[in-house]
Design an enzyme around this catalytic site. Structure first.
Site, PDB file in Angstrom:
ATOM      1  CG  HIS A 144       1.385  -6.162   1.337  1.00 60.24           C
ATOM      2  ND1 HIS A 144       2.104  -7.334   1.416  1.00 60.24           N
ATOM      3  CD2 HIS A 144       1.274  -5.730   2.617  1.00 60.24           C
ATOM      4  CE1 HIS A 144       2.425  -7.592   2.665  1.00 60.24           C
ATOM      5  NE2 HIS A 144       1.937  -6.638   3.421  1.00 60.24           N
ATOM      6  CB  CYS A 173      -0.626  -9.577  -3.804  1.00 59.14           C
ATOM      7  SG  CYS A 173      -0.051 -10.773  -5.040  1.00 59.14           S
ATOM      8  CG  HIS A 228       3.371 -10.606  -2.077  1.00 61.60           C
ATOM      9  ND1 HIS A 228       2.021 -10.831  -1.884  1.00 61.60           N
ATOM     10  CD2 HIS A 228       3.682  -9.537  -1.279  1.00 61.60           C
ATOM     11  CE1 HIS A 228       1.552  -9.969  -1.009  1.00 61.60           C
ATOM     12  NE2 HIS A 228       2.533  -9.167  -0.634  1.00 61.60           N
TER      13      HIS A 228
END
Length: 406
Positions: free
Chosen positions: A378, A318, A366
């Site tokens: 993402h 990420c 994240h």
């Protein structure tokens, strides 16, 4: 930092109603999947599907947290290795200079020997364990010529600095070893979490997999609905701001037309000229241009696999994706989510603009790139691919904050 998290209420996985017995098999499967997460384990002692789902989600979260720790350890290791290499090169150069100074002292000693002057003292000096100890003896100082004293001073200085650099290099090597150990530990943790998650999923039968997929689809439908709602709110806010700017411009124009000031009379220097353009317009325009480059890059990565610790070009985790996207726009972001969250200005979710970074969870494990209309790009988790989806993909309470990086 402002947080947009809402307190997570117990039982966020809402219980569904049971389907009548006459319902079709498909509806029955969905209903079974919608039972509460605290459903009792199966009679055979196996965990319920809801328990498996929760456990797998937790393992992926833990793996993502360990991945960010791995990224941080890897970054420290890389920097420390460069420092150690630089120090070792410096020590080598200083050692060479020290040897040259020692050779010059040897030449001076040989010259004294040939002339019969001061041989014992100079020879003793060269053979001493500590030049400084012998240097303190006034008898030797009195007999040295100016050139000899300069050579000894240089030798002592070079020896002292070389010893300091050697000690510094040794300490850096020790720190590097610690960073490498941290790296190995983080890597092992990630691999263990992912292995456990895969093992749990492998034990599901076809029916359970179908129910799990149905639950995920329902979850994504709700996330899409929330994204559409956010998009509507942002559109209304933009319309209100545009209307306010237009009214401000009309008011300014009306005031100018009603003024009695003639063209030959200059305006008062204390009164700045009015404008309908907000002061932040040029800044917003500059950010929008950079954000568009970052998003263009991110869109071209869609479909590439998530791989923990990866920074491209074939795969990403990420924070590796967000770092690479903004690098394409000429903006350097730190490697980890923990550092990226501090690399800009925090803004409310309602004011998020394309290009902003959206962070998730209390432990900041994240991040995604906002594209507008409640959506982001993402790299979700192991076993998935870079994709565009709702910022509410894991529920509204999972959103931690939004940061504008440039």
């Amino acid at each position: 930092m402002a947080s947009h998290r809402k307190s997570r209420t117990p039982g966020t996985r809402v219980a569904g109603k049971r389907t009548p017995a006459i319902a079709t098999a498909a509806l029955t499967s969905v209903a079974l999947l919608s039972q509460t997460a605290d459903a009792a384990p199966a009679d055979d002692g196996r965990p319920s599907l809801e328990e498996v789902e929760k456990k797998v989600d937790d393992l992926y979260r833990q793996a993502e947290s360990a991945t960010e720790k791995y990224n941080a350890a890897k970054e420290r290791t890389t920097k420390q290795r460069k420092r150690v290499d630089t120090l070792l090169d410096d020590v080598a150069q200083r050692t060479e200079t020290l040897n040259e100074a020692r050779e010059e002292l040897g030449s001076l000693a040989a010259a004294q020997y040939r002339t019969g002057a001061g041989v014992p003292d100079t020879a003793t000096f060269l053979l001493a364990d500590s030049p400084q100890d012998f240097f303190d003896q006034s008898r030797l100082m009195d007999r040295m010529t100016g050139r000899q004293k300069e050579a000894v001073d240089d030798y002592v200085t070079q020896q002292s600095e070389t010893m300091e650099k050697r000690q510094e290099a040794a300490e850096s090597l020790e720190t590097l070893t610690e960073s490498q150990n941290d790296l190995k530990t983080a890597k092992a943790t990630v691999q263990k979490k992912l292995s456990t998650a895969r093992e749990l999923l492998s034990k599901l039968d076809a029916e359970e997999r179908a129910r799990l997929a149905a639950a995920e689809e329902k979850k994504q439908e709700e996330a899409a609905r929330k994204a559409a709602e956010l998009a509507r709110q942002q559109a209304e806010q933009q319309q209100a701001e545009e209307k306010a700017r237009q009214e401000s411009g009309t008011s300014d124009a009306s005031g100018s037309s009603g003024s009695t000031t003639t063209p030959s009379t200059p305006p008062s220097p204390s009164t700045p000229p009015s404008t309908s353009i907000p002061p932040s317009t040029s800044t917003d325009s500059s950010y929008a241009a950079k954000a568009e480059k970052a998003l263009t890059f991110a869109r071209t990565q869609i479909g590439k696999p998530y791989v923990w610790g990866a920074t491209g070009p074939g795969s990403y985790d990420c924070s590796g994706l967000t770092q690479a996207a903004w690098k394409a726009a000429g903006v350097t972001l730190p490697r980890t989510t923990y550092d990226q969250v501090h690399a800009g200005t925090t803004v409310p979710l309602s004011q998020a603009q394309p290009g902003d970074l959206v962070f998730f969870y209390d432990d900041l494990t994240h991040v995604g790139v906002y594209v507008g209309n409640g959506m982001m790009i993402h790299a979700p988790k192991p076993g998935t691919y870079v994709r565009e989806e709702s910022v509410f993909y894991d529920g509204e309470s999972s959103i931690h904050s939004v940061v504008r990086p440039a």
